[in-house]
Write a protein that holds these residues in place. Sequence first.
Motif, PDB file in Angstrom:
ATOM      1  N   VAL A 102       0.877  -1.101  -0.119  1.00  0.00           N
ATOM      2  CA  VAL A 102       0.232   0.047  -0.030  1.00  0.00           C
ATOM      3  C   VAL A 102       0.871   1.274   0.044  1.00  0.00           C
ATOM      4  CG1 VAL A 102      -1.674   1.294   1.161  1.00  0.00           C
ATOM      5  CG2 VAL A 102      -1.735  -1.096   1.586  1.00  0.00           C
ATOM      6  N   GLY A 103       0.756   2.001  -1.118  1.00  0.00           N
ATOM      7  CA  GLY A 103       1.507   3.331  -1.031  1.00  0.00           C
ATOM      8  C   GLY A 103       2.600   3.326  -2.373  1.00  0.00           C
ATOM      9  N   SER A 104       2.599   4.568  -2.898  1.00  0.00           N
ATOM     10  CA  SER A 104       3.177   4.605  -4.334  1.00  0.00           C
ATOM     11  C   SER A 104       4.354   5.597  -4.190  1.00  0.00           C
ATOM     12  CB  SER A 104       2.167   4.879  -5.451  1.00  0.00           C
ATOM     13  OG  SER A 104       1.561   6.212  -5.024  1.00  0.00           O
ATOM     14  N   GLY A 105       5.112   5.745  -3.130  1.00  0.00           N
ATOM     15  CA  GLY A 105       6.217   6.595  -3.126  1.00  0.00           C
ATOM     16  C   GLY A 105       7.230   5.581  -3.384  1.00  0.00           C
ATOM     17  N   GLN A 106       8.455   6.470  -3.290  1.00  0.00           N
ATOM     18  CA  GLN A 106       9.738   5.499  -3.258  1.00  0.00           C
ATOM     19  C   GLN A 106       9.919   4.384  -2.641  1.00  0.00           C
ATOM     20  OE1 GLN A 106      11.791   6.272  -5.783  1.00  0.00           O
ATOM     21  NE2 GLN A 106      13.536   5.146  -5.316  1.00  0.00           N
ATOM     22  N   ARG A 129      -3.639   5.283  -3.399  1.00  0.00           N
ATOM     23  CA  ARG A 129      -4.633   6.458  -3.273  1.00  0.00           C
ATOM     24  C   ARG A 129      -4.511   7.198  -4.490  1.00  0.00           C
ATOM     25  NH1 ARG A 129      -5.186   9.790   0.224  1.00  0.00           N
ATOM     26  NH2 ARG A 129      -7.366  10.033   0.481  1.00  0.00           N
ATOM     27  N   THR A 130      -3.052   7.582  -4.848  1.00  0.00           N
ATOM     28  CA  THR A 130      -2.662   8.535  -5.994  1.00  0.00           C
ATOM     29  C   THR A 130      -3.434   8.092  -7.473  1.00  0.00           C
ATOM     30  OG1 THR A 130      -0.678   7.457  -6.515  1.00  0.00           O
ATOM     31  CG2 THR A 130      -0.965   9.397  -5.113  1.00  0.00           C
ATOM     32  N   GLN A 131      -3.814   8.892  -8.370  1.00  0.00           N
ATOM     33  CA  GLN A 131      -4.491   8.689  -9.401  1.00  0.00           C
ATOM     34  C   GLN A 131      -3.449   7.926 -10.373  1.00  0.00           C
ATOM     35  OE1 GLN A 131      -7.862   8.814  -9.678  1.00  0.00           O
ATOM     36  NE2 GLN A 131      -7.728   9.261  -7.604  1.00  0.00           N
ATOM     37  N   ALA A 132      -2.366   8.198 -10.198  1.00  0.00           N
ATOM     38  CA  ALA A 132      -1.347   7.769 -11.361  1.00  0.00           C
ATOM     39  C   ALA A 132       0.141   7.631 -10.793  1.00  0.00           C
ATOM     40  CB  ALA A 132      -1.480   8.411 -12.601  1.00  0.00           C
ATOM     41  N   LEU A 133       0.610   6.362 -11.247  1.00  0.00           N
ATOM     42  CA  LEU A 133       2.159   6.421 -10.751  1.00  0.00           C
ATOM     43  C   LEU A 133       3.093   7.261 -11.401  1.00  0.00           C
ATOM     44  CD1 LEU A 133       2.194   2.255 -10.745  1.00  0.00           C
ATOM     45  CD2 LEU A 133       1.832   3.829  -8.902  1.00  0.00           C
ATOM     46  N   ALA A 134       2.772   8.664 -11.120  1.00  0.00           N
ATOM     47  CA  ALA A 134       3.453   9.629 -11.810  1.00  0.00           C
ATOM     48  C   ALA A 134       4.842   9.752 -10.970  1.00  0.00           C
ATOM     49  CB  ALA A 134       2.757  11.040 -11.385  1.00  0.00           C
ATOM     50  N   PRO A 135       5.868  10.058 -11.740  1.00  0.00           N
ATOM     51  CA  PRO A 135       7.256  10.121 -10.999  1.00  0.00           C
ATOM     52  C   PRO A 135       7.283  11.242 -10.293  1.00  0.00           C
ATOM     53  CG  PRO A 135       7.392  10.748 -13.525  1.00  0.00           C
ATOM     54  CD  PRO A 135       5.919  10.301 -13.049  1.00  0.00           C
ATOM     55  N   MET A 136       8.528  11.231  -9.637  1.00  0.00           N
ATOM     56  CA  MET A 136       8.779  12.442  -8.624  1.00  0.00           C
ATOM     57  C   MET A 136       9.400  13.637  -9.546  1.00  0.00           C
ATOM     58  SD  MET A 136      11.372  12.675  -5.417  1.00  0.00           S
ATOM     59  CE  MET A 136      10.549  11.710  -4.437  1.00  0.00           C
ATOM     60  N   GLU A 137       8.920  14.884  -9.281  1.00  0.00           N
ATOM     61  CA  GLU A 137       9.184  15.982 -10.030  1.00  0.00           C
ATOM     62  C   GLU A 137      10.734  16.045  -9.828  1.00  0.00           C
ATOM     63  OE1 GLU A 137      10.015  18.649 -11.847  1.00  0.00           O
ATOM     64  OE2 GLU A 137       7.721  18.601 -12.124  1.00  0.00           O
ATOM     65  N   TYR A 138      11.577  15.909 -10.939  1.00  0.00           N
ATOM     66  CA  TYR A 138      12.807  16.178 -10.839  1.00  0.00           C
ATOM     67  C   TYR A 138      13.587  17.126 -12.083  1.00  0.00           C
ATOM     68  CZ  TYR A 138      17.194  14.488  -8.950  1.00  0.00           C
ATOM     69  OH  TYR A 138      18.439  14.641  -8.115  1.00  0.00           O
ATOM     70  N   SER A 139      12.792  17.913 -12.532  1.00  0.00           N
ATOM     71  CA  SER A 139      13.333  19.099 -13.455  1.00  0.00           C
ATOM     72  C   SER A 139      13.943  20.124 -12.596  1.00  0.00           C
ATOM     73  CB  SER A 139      11.843  19.709 -14.286  1.00  0.00           C
ATOM     74  OG  SER A 139      11.340  20.562 -13.096  1.00  0.00           O
ATOM     75  N   ARG A 140      15.153  20.943 -13.241  1.00  0.00           N
ATOM     76  CA  ARG A 140      15.803  21.690 -12.573  1.00  0.00           C
ATOM     77  C   ARG A 140      15.269  22.705 -11.939  1.00  0.00           C
ATOM     78  NH1 ARG A 140      20.930  21.474 -17.184  1.00  0.00           N
ATOM     79  NH2 ARG A 140      21.306  19.292 -16.396  1.00  0.00           N
ATOM     80  N   LEU A 141      14.059  23.536 -12.528  1.00  0.00           N
ATOM     81  CA  LEU A 141      13.339  24.422 -11.991  1.00  0.00           C
ATOM     82  C   LEU A 141      12.504  24.080 -11.084  1.00  0.00           C
ATOM     83  CD1 LEU A 141      12.894  26.815 -15.219  1.00  0.00           C
ATOM     84  CD2 LEU A 141      14.307  27.274 -13.107  1.00  0.00           C
ATOM     85  N   GLY A 142      11.903  22.698 -11.194  1.00  0.00           N
ATOM     86  CA  GLY A 142      11.125  22.182 -10.214  1.00  0.00           C
ATOM     87  C   GLY A 142      11.684  21.892  -8.757  1.00  0.00           C
TER      88      GLY A 142
END
Length: 426
Positions: A191-195, A221-234
Amino acid sequence: MHDVIYDLVGVGIGPFNLSLAALADGVPGLRTLFLDGKPEFDWHPGMMLDDARLQVPFLADLVSLVDPTSRWSFLAYLRERGRLFPFYFAEQWHPTRREYQDYCRWAASGLASCRFGQRVTEVEYAAATGLFTVTTQGGMRARTRNVVLGVGTEPVVPPAFAAVRAAAVWHSEDYLSVVDKLCRETDVTVVGSGQSGAEVVLDLLRRRGPEREPHLRWVTRTQALAPMEYSRLGLEHFTPDYTRYFHGLPEAERDRLVPSQWQLYKAASAETLGELHEALYQRTVAGLPADLDIRPGTEVVRAAPGLELTVRHRATGVEEQLHTGAVVLATGYAARRPACLEPLAELIDWDPRGRYRVDLDHRVATATAGGLYVQNAELHTHGVGTPDLGLGAHRAAVILNSLAGREVHPLPQRTAWTTFGPVRPS
């Protein structure tokens, strides 16, 4: 020791208070002491997977982003270990967790201010002297002008699992100690979709051979297995500039923002998600079933004895009954209020939700002349950078400058290209 008056006593020695100890080391006229109940430095041992890496670069060590010349830098550690050239040729921007833990143990063993095997049981304050007294289980008593809490966070257990916590339900912090039991089960739910969730699923998948082994299910619970924000400005959300902006927002807006920024600090890395997809693909190449049921947008609403789970698809409201043999809760961590603070409870200015009110210098609002500071307990006041190792050295330097009343470590005025708040006319 009771006759000594310290300028600072740190309660708990995790990465953040260890950073404070390292940056305080050698500062003229500053007396410091750091106490921890563990026998040695230990950092998330249950998730010390062989190939797991930090999600921050090696420059996010104990000192380098404040003082790269410090003897406690990661590069100094590599030189002393005889690995500086191999590390250089490896071209690894992100060290493994095992190497980071060894680095921290190296620093902790070399810093005379760090004392392990000393569990703090009580922190008291005397208005007559303006001093705190920190008492340990072994009877040590240390008087100090300032206390910095670095006791870490504790595992979050969703309410749905409260009644079955003693069954075959474990938090990811215990994963390596129970992985053999998990591999003997016929059905395992993560249960849980973090790292941590992604790493547990990937590790269980890799441990499976062609024989009949656990069916895996991944619920989040999150709607998608979206990756962590890792853009330089992000990533500029993890700068002191953003921290200052966030701290200046109204409390209601801060509380609204943090949950919406989950992809900044709670998601899995794109690399781990990619490795998971590759592992699934290679199983099919070998003629093996993937046998992994991935359920985004789904929450566990009830867990009955026997691990009968009721899950609800959040978008449609449809509920389903599932039976599983074991559960791994990769549901994160939250700041805790340590029992040793009870003598100070009436002196602390709690907010309406029972949280610390924390100023920009990480000092808790109290009715004391002495300073009570916190590390990694101020997500609600300082934003998503609070648990991030990359801001650890800067926060430690801010605290040192504050309690010393002088600039012990010079800090930059601007750290981001982004202007987070409105531009005020001069």
